[in-house]
Design an enzyme around this catalytic site. Structure first.
Site, PDB file in Angstrom:
ATOM      1  N   SER A  78       0.820  -1.221   0.000  1.00 49.16           N
ATOM      2  CA  SER A  78       0.000   0.000   0.000  1.00 49.16           C
ATOM      3  C   SER A  78       0.849   1.264   0.000  1.00 49.16           C
ATOM      4  CB  SER A  78      -0.922   0.007   1.219  1.00 49.16           C
ATOM      5  OG  SER A  78      -0.167  -0.039   2.427  1.00 49.16           O
ATOM      6  N   ASN A  94      -2.510  -2.823  12.624  1.00 50.48           N
ATOM      7  CA  ASN A  94      -3.959  -2.623  12.537  1.00 50.48           C
ATOM      8  C   ASN A  94      -4.400  -1.354  13.259  1.00 50.48           C
ATOM      9  OD1 ASN A  94      -3.861  -5.047  11.231  1.00 50.48           O
ATOM     10  ND2 ASN A  94      -5.085  -6.183  12.729  1.00 50.48           N
ATOM     11  N   THR A 121     -40.278  26.738 -10.858  1.00 50.53           N
ATOM     12  CA  THR A 121     -40.617  25.350 -10.528  1.00 50.53           C
ATOM     13  C   THR A 121     -40.727  24.625 -11.872  1.00 50.53           C
ATOM     14  OG1 THR A 121     -43.024  25.728 -10.578  1.00 50.53           O
ATOM     15  CG2 THR A 121     -41.912  25.986  -8.451  1.00 50.53           C
ATOM     16  N   HIS A 122     -40.294  23.371 -11.921  1.00 47.39           N
ATOM     17  CA  HIS A 122     -40.281  22.593 -13.172  1.00 47.39           C
ATOM     18  C   HIS A 122     -39.483  23.308 -14.262  1.00 47.39           C
ATOM     19  CE1 HIS A 122     -43.479  20.160 -11.344  1.00 47.39           C
ATOM     20  NE2 HIS A 122     -44.073  21.308 -11.042  1.00 47.39           N
ATOM     21  N   SER A 182     -13.959  27.614 -27.853  1.00 48.93           N
ATOM     22  CA  SER A 182     -14.083  26.473 -28.755  1.00 48.93           C
ATOM     23  C   SER A 182     -12.929  26.480 -29.754  1.00 48.93           C
ATOM     24  CB  SER A 182     -15.414  26.543 -29.509  1.00 48.93           C
ATOM     25  OG  SER A 182     -15.423  25.655 -30.610  1.00 48.93           O
ATOM     26  N   LYS A 237     -17.757  31.127 -29.015  1.00 44.36           N
ATOM     27  CA  LYS A 237     -18.119  30.355 -27.830  1.00 44.36           C
ATOM     28  C   LYS A 237     -17.339  30.784 -26.593  1.00 44.36           C
ATOM     29  CE  LYS A 237     -20.369  27.140 -27.544  1.00 44.36           C
ATOM     30  NZ  LYS A 237     -19.994  25.769 -27.896  1.00 44.36           N
ATOM     31  N   ASN A 297     -17.380  28.854 -22.958  1.00 36.98           N
ATOM     32  CA  ASN A 297     -17.975  27.681 -22.315  1.00 36.98           C
ATOM     33  C   ASN A 297     -17.789  27.697 -20.798  1.00 36.98           C
ATOM     34  OD1 ASN A 297     -18.580  26.676 -24.906  1.00 36.98           O
ATOM     35  ND2 ASN A 297     -16.542  25.768 -25.068  1.00 36.98           N
ATOM     36  N   GLU A 319     -19.262  22.804 -15.550  1.00 29.19           N
ATOM     37  CA  GLU A 319     -19.540  21.495 -16.134  1.00 29.19           C
ATOM     38  C   GLU A 319     -18.673  20.410 -15.503  1.00 29.19           C
ATOM     39  OE1 GLU A 319     -20.971  23.128 -20.523  1.00 29.19           O
ATOM     40  OE2 GLU A 319     -18.986  22.211 -20.296  1.00 29.19           O
ATOM     41  N   TYR A 345     -10.138  -6.862  11.823  1.00 25.65           N
ATOM     42  CA  TYR A 345      -9.489  -6.305  10.639  1.00 25.65           C
ATOM     43  C   TYR A 345      -9.379  -7.348   9.536  1.00 25.65           C
ATOM     44  CZ  TYR A 345      -6.204  -4.044   7.524  1.00 25.65           C
ATOM     45  OH  TYR A 345      -5.611  -3.498   6.415  1.00 25.65           O
ATOM     46  N   GLN A 374      -7.954  -2.164   3.238  1.00 25.95           N
ATOM     47  CA  GLN A 374      -6.921  -1.362   2.590  1.00 25.95           C
ATOM     48  C   GLN A 374      -7.494  -0.585   1.409  1.00 25.95           C
ATOM     49  OE1 GLN A 374      -2.799  -2.954   2.241  1.00 25.95           O
ATOM     50  NE2 GLN A 374      -3.143  -2.828   0.034  1.00 25.95           N
ATOM     51  N   LYS A 434      -8.553   3.562   1.278  1.00 26.55           N
ATOM     52  CA  LYS A 434      -7.712   4.759   1.177  1.00 26.55           C
ATOM     53  C   LYS A 434      -7.790   5.452  -0.174  1.00 26.55           C
ATOM     54  CE  LYS A 434      -4.711   2.736   4.590  1.00 26.55           C
ATOM     55  NZ  LYS A 434      -5.697   1.627   4.713  1.00 26.55           N
TER      56      LYS A 434
END
Length: 459
Positions: free
Chosen positions: A23, A110, A155-156, A277, A283, A285, A290, A317, A322, A325
């Protein structure tokens, strides 16, 4: 292959097995926590007479030297070691000799890794909470500057009633306020020390676990040694909290993306948080928004992965743990990056107040208030609802807003309308007469802002 458990084995572990089991590639970020925990453990061992003061001083000096050398780049954490614990202990023995071999007295890897993870997560929770605070401060600033910035409420995803930008942002303040409280609650609940649990059944050495816990800033020791080494609830709580934070950021990002569109034009995202773009020169963006929206799924994945890993593990354990992590590290790093960038985007974003107000006017967001006008003149609400629906159809046909419709057109549909209808349906009136707690009216909003300011002062 440097490992600390080879006495029982008669041949080397297969290299592929060793690599699969190791690890060090990801738990090396624990080096400071591992050394900090080891120093506290050594101080306790000496206090209990298990180590001499001379041994204690040599070990602590050696550990502090390792920490300094790693942080200054003089010592590289090598992948030839199985894990960060092996690296620290082997390096210590190499540097100070026999006293270093006593470092691991009365503990297991442990309880050592359980401690390292808790120390690390505790630090990260504090940093995450600081980033949530930055989001809250950015939102609060926008609210204070936009108490009278009128816009449509939705709303909606359809225009519904007029509100203010301050009111809309207040909803996000509430969300991130809850995120802060979840992180605070998680910190309190996880703040117990597993060191001294041993592999699972404690130890025969006369350890003072309360003293070790105090040295490391814990409220006290864990009260069951089996749970102490196998508990990952705090990680699941953290990943759950991060998932909710990311969900809030994603919802906010979605609105920023919509508001930034050509159709809405409510906001202008700063150039520093946008890209262009490669083919379309016009453009601009909303890439940061996003990406935040997209990375939310990545954090959700970490939560689901750890839940799935933990669901079938018997006490105590098991090596499966492991796997906690890398998921936790990735989710923490992702959330921190998103919070940092989103706060910067918020602080630099410009709002098109005139466009917002015009959108509210032409979206018939004051239709409910027109119906309330008739109700206040003695008409049942259901009848008023139908009359205003006819008014809206008339306005749609004429491509005008309710406040642009001539009075004679109002009176053709219902004679109860008088000249004061225009004041009754102005955005200022529609918003500011809503004065109940949590509403967008100026009086209610000023009370809410005062509470939010006090909240941040006590944060």
């Amino acid at each position: 292959m440097a490992q600390l458990w080879g006495g029982r084995f008669t041949k080397e572990t297969d290299q592929l097995v060793y690599n699969f089991n190791a690890s060090i590639s990801f738990d090396k970020r624990f080096y400071a926590q591992d050394i900090r925990g080891s120093i506290a453990h050594v101080m306790m061992l000496a206090r209990q007479g298990i180590l001499t003061d001379i041994e204690k001083e040599k070990i602590i000096e050696g550990l502090e030297g390792i920490l300094d050398d790693v942080e200054q780049g003089k010592l590289v954490i090598s992948d030839k070691y199985e894990d960060i614990h092996s690296f620290v202990e082997a390096t210590l023995i190499d540097r100070i000799g026999e006293p270093g071999k006593k470092l691991h007295t009365g503990r297991s890897r442990n309880d050592q890794v359980a401690l390292d993870m808790k120390l690390y997560i505790r630090d990260e929770v504090h940093m995450l909470d600081n980033l949530v605070e930055e989001i809250l401060l950015a939102i609060l600033t926008i609210m204070e500057e936009n108490v009278d910035t009128y816009m449509p409420g939705f709303t909606h995803l359809q225009k519904a009633q007029p509100i203010t930008l301050a009111h809309h942002m207040g909803a996000y303040f509430e969300m991130f306020k809850r995120d802060h409280e979840r992180l605070t609650d998680l910190y309190r609940r996880m703040n117990t020390c597993p060191l001294g649990s041993g592999a699972l059944a404690g130890t025969t050495y006369p350890l003072d676990r309360e003293y070790t816990a105090r040295l490391l800033g814990f409220e006290g020791p864990t009260l069951n040694s089996m749970d102490g080494v196998s508990d990952r609830d705090y990680l699941l709580e953290l990943l759950s909290s991060l998932s909710i934070i990311m969900m809030h950021l994603s919802r906010f990002s979605e609105e920023v993306i919509i508001w930034n569109s050509n159709e809405y034009q409510f906001v202008e995202i700063d150039d520093a948080y946008s890209t262009g773009s490669s083919i379309m020169p016009q453009k601009k963006n909303p890439d940061i928004a996003e990406l935040v929206r997209g990375k939310t799924g990545r954090v959700y994945g970490a939560l689901n992965a750890l839940l799935t890993t933990m669901k079938g593990i018997p006490l105590a354990y098991n090596k499966d743990m492991q796997e906690d992590k890398e998921w936790a590290f990735d989710a923490i790093d992702t959330a921190k990056g998103c919070l940092t960038l989103f706060a910067g985007m918020l602080r630099s974003m410009q709002f098109n107040k005139a466009r917002m107000k015009d959108s509210a006017r032409h979206g018939f967001t004051n239709a409910t208030d027109a119906a309330d006008y008739l109700v206040n003149h003695g008409m049942p609400f259901r009848d008023a609802h139908g009359i205003v629906g006819q008014l809206v159809l008339t306005c749609i046909d004429k491509k005008i807003a309710l406040d642009e419709l001539p009075l004679e057109e109002y009176q053709k549909i219902c004679p109860a309308f008088e000249k004061d209808i225009y004041d009754a349906i102005s955005l200022e009136t529609c918003v500011n007469k809503r004065i109940t707690t949590g509403a967008p009216g100026r009086m209610a909003m000023e009370e809410t802002l005062a509470m939010y300011k006090k909240y941040m002062e006590e944060y």
